[in-house]
Design a protein around this motif. Structure first.
Motif, PDB file in Angstrom:
ATOM      1  N   LYS A   7      28.699  90.833  30.303  1.00 29.91           N
ATOM      2  CA  LYS A   7      28.302  91.582  29.124  1.00 29.91           C
ATOM      3  C   LYS A   7      28.865  92.990  29.277  1.00 29.91           C
ATOM      4  CE  LYS A   7      24.087  92.708  26.631  1.00 29.91           C
ATOM      5  NZ  LYS A   7      22.631  92.556  26.643  1.00 29.91           N
ATOM      6  N   ARG A   8      29.687  93.421  28.337  1.00 31.40           N
ATOM      7  CA  ARG A   8      30.402  94.691  28.481  1.00 31.40           C
ATOM      8  C   ARG A   8      29.474  95.872  28.225  1.00 31.40           C
ATOM      9  NH1 ARG A   8      33.826  98.613  26.372  1.00 31.40           N
ATOM     10  NH2 ARG A   8      35.868  98.682  27.336  1.00 31.40           N
ATOM     11  N   CYS A   9      29.571  96.865  29.110  1.00 32.25           N
ATOM     12  CA  CYS A   9      28.848  98.121  28.980  1.00 32.25           C
ATOM     13  C   CYS A   9      29.824  99.246  29.303  1.00 32.25           C
ATOM     14  CB  CYS A   9      27.668  98.179  29.959  1.00 32.25           C
ATOM     15  SG  CYS A   9      26.490  96.867  29.760  1.00 32.25           S
ATOM     16  N   TYR A  17      30.689  95.849  33.583  1.00 32.60           N
ATOM     17  CA  TYR A  17      30.143  94.601  33.066  1.00 32.60           C
ATOM     18  C   TYR A  17      28.846  94.250  33.780  1.00 32.60           C
ATOM     19  CZ  TYR A  17      34.753  94.043  31.046  1.00 32.60           C
ATOM     20  OH  TYR A  17      35.910  94.235  30.333  1.00 32.60           O
ATOM     21  N   ARG A  18      27.861  93.821  33.011  1.00 33.00           N
ATOM     22  CA  ARG A  18      26.657  93.241  33.575  1.00 33.00           C
ATOM     23  C   ARG A  18      26.842  91.739  33.632  1.00 33.00           C
ATOM     24  NH1 ARG A  18      22.375  96.477  30.053  1.00 33.00           N
ATOM     25  NH2 ARG A  18      22.258  98.335  31.343  1.00 33.00           N
ATOM     26  N   GLU A  29      27.495  90.799  23.326  1.00 34.58           N
ATOM     27  CA  GLU A  29      26.497  91.841  23.531  1.00 34.58           C
ATOM     28  C   GLU A  29      25.114  91.414  23.047  1.00 34.58           C
ATOM     29  OE1 GLU A  29      29.479  92.753  22.108  1.00 34.58           O
ATOM     30  OE2 GLU A  29      30.300  93.814  23.828  1.00 34.58           O
TER      31      GLU A  29
END
Length: 89
Positions: A7-9, A17-18, A29
């Motif tokens: 999951k992009r942060c 990424y998470r 997201e």
């Protein structure tokens, strides 16, 4: 079906990424079930919550290709096979 995926942060041009357990039908997201780690490709750092990852893998979650590679480098799958061997012996 549950997948372990990135999951992009982070900021623009500075992605972090998470690694999350998320439903297949959710967008990138979207709302995740649980955060199980993070990956910073710029600093090449990873943090994995191995017990949480093993829990989701035993329940049938499928990791994406990138998450599979990151987990393999960290030795998560060796822990998974050791966990299976202790259960059956």
């Amino acid at each position: 079906m549950v997948k372990l995926r990135l999951k992009r942060c982070g900021r623009k041009q500075r992605a972090i990424y998470r690694i999350v357990a998320i439903d297949v039908r959710s967008r990138r997201e979207g709302r995740d079930l649980r955060k199980v780690g993070f990956y910073d490709p710029i600093k090449n750092q990873t943090y994995l919550n191995v017990p949480a990852i093993l829990y989701f893998l035993e329940k049938g979650a499928q990791p994406t290709g990138t998450v599979h590679d990151i987990s393999k480098k960290a030795g998560v799958f060796t822990a998974l096979t050791l966990n299976h061997q202790t259960k059956f012996n």
